[in-house]
Each structure stands twice: as C-alpha cells, then as structure tokens.
Design an enzyme around this catalytic site. Structure first.
Site, PDB file in Angstrom:
ATOM      1  N   PHE A 126       0.631  -1.325  -0.215  1.00 34.36           N
ATOM      2  CA  PHE A 126       0.026  -0.271   0.115  1.00 34.36           C
ATOM      3  C   PHE A 126       1.426   1.171  -0.132  1.00 34.36           C
ATOM      4  O   PHE A 126       1.693   1.138   0.815  1.00 34.36           O
ATOM      5  CB  PHE A 126      -0.655   0.280   1.434  1.00 34.36           C
ATOM      6  CG  PHE A 126      -1.752   0.655   1.535  1.00 34.36           C
ATOM      7  CD1 PHE A 126      -2.561   0.719   0.460  1.00 34.36           C
ATOM      8  CD2 PHE A 126      -1.180   2.153   2.518  1.00 34.36           C
ATOM      9  CE1 PHE A 126      -3.748   2.829   1.236  1.00 34.36           C
ATOM     10  CE2 PHE A 126      -1.843   3.349   2.798  1.00 34.36           C
ATOM     11  CZ  PHE A 126      -3.356   3.639   2.413  1.00 34.36           C
ATOM     12  N   GLY A 132       8.023  13.053   0.963  1.00 32.75           N
ATOM     13  CA  GLY A 132       7.982  14.670   1.766  1.00 32.75           C
ATOM     14  C   GLY A 132       6.715  14.711   2.147  1.00 32.75           C
ATOM     15  O   GLY A 132       5.914  15.565   2.497  1.00 32.75           O
ATOM     16  N   GLY A 248      -7.206  -0.669  10.233  1.00 33.00           N
ATOM     17  CA  GLY A 248      -5.410  -0.945  10.444  1.00 33.00           C
ATOM     18  C   GLY A 248      -4.266  -0.274  11.959  1.00 33.00           C
ATOM     19  O   GLY A 248      -3.760  -1.506  12.251  1.00 33.00           O
ATOM     20  N   GLU A 369       0.470   3.703  10.780  1.00 31.75           N
ATOM     21  CA  GLU A 369      -0.561   3.651  10.675  1.00 31.75           C
ATOM     22  C   GLU A 369      -0.669   4.491  11.927  1.00 31.75           C
ATOM     23  O   GLU A 369      -1.902   4.753  12.259  1.00 31.75           O
ATOM     24  CB  GLU A 369      -1.694   2.333  11.639  1.00 31.75           C
ATOM     25  CG  GLU A 369      -0.294   0.851  10.895  1.00 31.75           C
ATOM     26  CD  GLU A 369      -2.041   1.087   9.591  1.00 31.75           C
ATOM     27  OE1 GLU A 369      -2.931   1.987   9.418  1.00 31.75           O
ATOM     28  OE2 GLU A 369      -1.808   0.150   8.751  1.00 31.75           O
ATOM     29  N   THR A 371       1.054   8.144  13.860  1.00 32.92           N
ATOM     30  CA  THR A 371       1.561   8.234  14.957  1.00 32.92           C
ATOM     31  C   THR A 371       0.654   8.951  16.386  1.00 32.92           C
ATOM     32  O   THR A 371      -0.075   8.946  15.727  1.00 32.92           O
ATOM     33  CB  THR A 371       2.985   9.930  14.532  1.00 32.92           C
ATOM     34  OG1 THR A 371       1.898  10.844  14.715  1.00 32.92           O
ATOM     35  CG2 THR A 371       3.662   9.427  13.729  1.00 32.92           C
TER      36      THR A 371
END
Ligand SMILES: Cc1cc2nc3c(=O)[nH]c(=O)nc-3n(C[C@H](O)[C@H](O)[C@H](O)COP(=O)(O)OP(=O)(O)OC[C@H]3O[C@@H](n4cnc5c(N)ncnc54)[C@H](O)[C@@H]3O)c2cc1C
Length: 391
Positions: A126, A132, A248, A369, A371
């Site tokens: 994925f 950036g 997730g 997934e 922070t």
C-alpha cells in the site's frame, strides 16, 4: 454505519485460533532466530501461511477468503503477533488496507479480479507515504495523468512494506496539482508491480522488525489501464484510505498488545530463573512491581481491544476508539518491553537474549498507521467538534 458481518461461526473460529496458536508456538517462534539472520521469512513458511488462509482472513467467503468479523480479525492478528512482528507485516496489507479498499470501494470487476488473488496469497503493498509526505498525506506529489491509453503515474513512495516482493500495490496519486479542497484530487490505483517503469529501491535497514522489508517504489511513466482506478471514480482514493484506517489501527493495537504479552512472559520466566543475593530476582518487590504494572497495562489494552472490536462489529463508528486503542496499546507495549529489558539487567542489552529485540521491534508501533501525536490530535478534534455541536 458499516455492513454487519457475523464472521466465521464461533466453533470453527475457536478451532482455527487453537490451530494458529499451536503453529505460532511450535513453528513460527522456533524459526525466529533464522529469520533474523536472513532478514527474510523462508519460502516454506510463507507457503504454510498461505495454506492456512492467513492472507485472506478478511476477504469475503464468496471470493475465497474467511470473511472474518472485526473481532475475529483482531483476535487472529493478536494470536499471530505473539511471534515476531514480521509474520503480521507480511499478511497485514492483504488483510488490511488492500482488502478493505477493494471490498469497500472496488468495482464488481475489481472485486472479482483481485479479492481471490489476495486471498490466495499474492503479496500486496500500500503506497501512501512519500519522501515529503507522511503524517501530512495531503503533501503527496505522485501524479496520475489521464491519456488516451489510460493513466500515467510518476512519483516515489517511501517505506513501503512488502514492496521488495509484492505482486501488486495500491498506489495513492494526485490527479490534479490543485490541493483544494484538501485531498479531493487523490485517487487510488491498482498497480501490478511488473509493469514497465516501476522499480523498487534497496530494502531499508531498520531498527527492528527483522524479516519484514520496506523500500521505495519508484514510478516513472507507468501506464495503467483506465480500469486500474479504484472504484472507477476520480477523487475517491483518499476517502477509501480513510475508511480503511480503523482496520489498520485495530491491527497494530492488537499486535502491540500481543507482543507486550510475549515480552512479559519472557520477563517472568527470566525473573524466576535469574538469581541475585542468593534468590530468584522474582522474589524482589521492585521486580514484582514491574511485572505487575506490565500485567495491568496489558489487561487494559486487551479490554480495549475486546470493546472496540465488539462495537465495530455492531456497526458503531469507532474512529475515535480505534485511534485511542492504537495509541494506548502501542505506548503500553513500549513500557512493557522497556520493563522487560530492565528485568533482564545486563542481559537485556545483549543481542543473545530476546529482550533487546522486543524493545527495538516494538518501537515502530507508535509511529506507523498514524503516529501517537497525529492520533491524539484526531481524537481531540472529534471531542471538540462534538463539544461545539452540543454547545
Ligand atoms: C517499518 C515501516 C513500515 C511502513 N509501511 C508503510 C506502508 O506500507 N505504506 C505507507 O504508505 N507508509 C508506510 N510507512 C510510513 C509511515 O506510515 C510513516 O512513517 C508515518 O506515517 C509517519 O510519517 P513520517 O515518517 O513522514 O513522519 P512525519 O510526518 O515527518 O512526522 C515526524 C514527527 O512529527 C510529528 N508530527 C507531524 N505532524 C504533526 C502535527 N501536526 N502535530 C504534532 N506532531 C506532528 C509526528 O508525530 C512525528 O513524531 C512505514 C514506515 C515504517 C518505518
């Protein structure tokens, strides 16, 4: 409201969990040292994982998967994640983001094509993060440009799990440079990894989670057909990705909860074997405090896991609770593995023992997934929105 899914019948599921638990203890954990050395899961274990249906846990039965409910999915991830994290990583995109996106957002033709393939164990990736753009996904630069022959993709995706061996990737790309309204022009494309113009960088050297690989995916004038656009609709990519996030977060929370249990079991064993001042260190109350606090922490995370997944199965919107569970479980796992190193003493710092790799492996749970900081912001945003709506 999500569609209610009763999942696998309870008795068959309990048998499956028993079988998986045995497999984890008798096959996967004994293979860990070899996997750390090679930084790769051997092909025979990958095949056994396919044969057990681990790549298709969340794929609906009519497409060849197990069609697990969310609580069953979390318990399966939890059972698997008592072993080193590489095993969950390998299946995590198939049963997480890729499956969710196709199941919830794919056209009938995309479901018919891809769901059976991911259930059969074709490894997926994925691609959202870029050099950036991480937490700030809206900063994404990868572009998809429409031509007569299809879409042409250009850009670089960074830290992409499984990309060195993935057969297909779901790539998030922008179809307009215009970023207003925010993320409205981000679409998702199903991209087979053997297309001309795709290259994968060298696997990145990481702090932990040996045996799981991440690398850059570089897209240079990659032509994909029109039907590679997820759902056949422009501007849906980001929405599909956001809809799959709970899944997730529940997966990482469950994995962190299980790995904390593994570290605590290891600490308890060591504390009863290691002697100081003529007796096992487990007799010392300051050691007992670390063991007891770890047990309390794990129990809280296990309870959150049961609650958030029960609510999700009942069709409740669990965005805030799934984020809370992920933050708590990943931070808690960090505390437990730290205690584990402390209980091991000097041995806790040596590669010869398990404690130091538990410590290193657990660190990423607080980062990917979403922070801890980004999820805290999200929880607060929802709280404040609710407050203002009610004021
Ligand atoms: C092992 C591993 C596997 C991964 N697998 C994948 C994958 O398969 N696919 C994929 O797309 N990505 C993947 N990632 C990327 C991962 O999701 C990102 O690293 C993560 O989202 C953080 O983004 P970043 O690294 O750009 O950090 P940054 O966004 O640069 O954040 C740096 C720090 O700033 C903080 N921060 C950022 N914004 C704010 C704010 N507004 N307020 C307060 N604090 C803030 C963050 O919390 C963090 O502490 C993976 C990463 C790793 C290490």
């Amino acid at each position: 409201m999500t569609t209610l899914n009763p999942g696998m019948d309870a008795e068959t599921f309990e048998q499956f969990i028993d079988q998986l638990q045995r497999y984890v203890r008798e096959r996967l954990i004994p293979a860990e040292r070899e996997i750390i050395e090679a930084d790769e899961i051997p092909a025979d274990i990958v095949q056994e994982m396919r044969d057990m249906g681990l790549f298709g846990l969340t794929v609906p039965e009519e497409f060849g998967g197990s069609g697990l409910s969310i609580s069953q999915y979390a318990r399966t991830v939890h059972t698997l994640s008592y072993a080193m994290p590489a095993f969950r990583s390998l299946v995590s995109i198939n049963i997480g983001m890729f499956c969710s996106a196709i199941k919830n957002g794919g056209t009938d033709a995309q479901k018919a094509e891809w769901l059976p393939r991911i259930a059969a164990g074709e490894i997926t990736s994925f691609g959202l993060t870029e050099p950036g753009a991480g937490s700030d996904a809206a900063g994404m630069q990868t572009m998809a440009v429409k031509t007569d022959k299809g879409w042409v993709l250009n850009g670089t995706k960074r830290y992409i799990t499984n990309s060195p061996y993935a057969k297909v990737a779901l790539i998030m790309a922008r179809t307009s440079k215009d970023n207003q309204p925010k993320n409205a022009h981000v679409s998702a494309f199903i991209v087979p990894m053997d297309l001309p113009g795709i290259s994968v960088g060298k696997s990145d050297k990481k702090m932990g989670q040996a045996g799981s690989q991440i690398a850059d995916i570089i897209l240079e004038d990659v032509l994909v057909p029109d039907d590679a656009l997820l759902g056949g609709e422009l501007g849906k990519g980001f929405i599909f990705a956001m809809k799959s996030l709970d899944n997730g977060r529940i997966s990482v929370g469950s994995a962190a909860t299980a790995y904390a249990r593994r570290a605590l079991d290891s600490a308890v064993r060591y504390a009863t074997e290691r002697k100081a001042f003529g007796e096992p260190i487990a007799n010392f109350q300051l050691i007992q405090q670390m063991l007891a606090q770890s047990e309390i922490d794990i129990y809280a995370a296990e309870t959150m896991m049961a609650d958030v997944t029960r609510r999700a199965d009942a069709g409740e919107n669990v965005l805030r609770k799934a984020a809370a569970f992920k933050v708590f479980a990943s931070e808690m796992c960090g505390r437990v593995v730290d205690n584990c190193v402390q209980v091991y003493g000097g041995a806790g710092y040596l590669a010869e023992y398990d404690a130091e790799r538990f410590f290193r492996d657990a660190r990423i749970y607080r980062i990917y997934e979403g922070t801890t900081q980004i999820l805290q912001l999200q929880i607060a945003k929802h709280m404040l929105r609710e407050f203002h709506a009610g004021a």
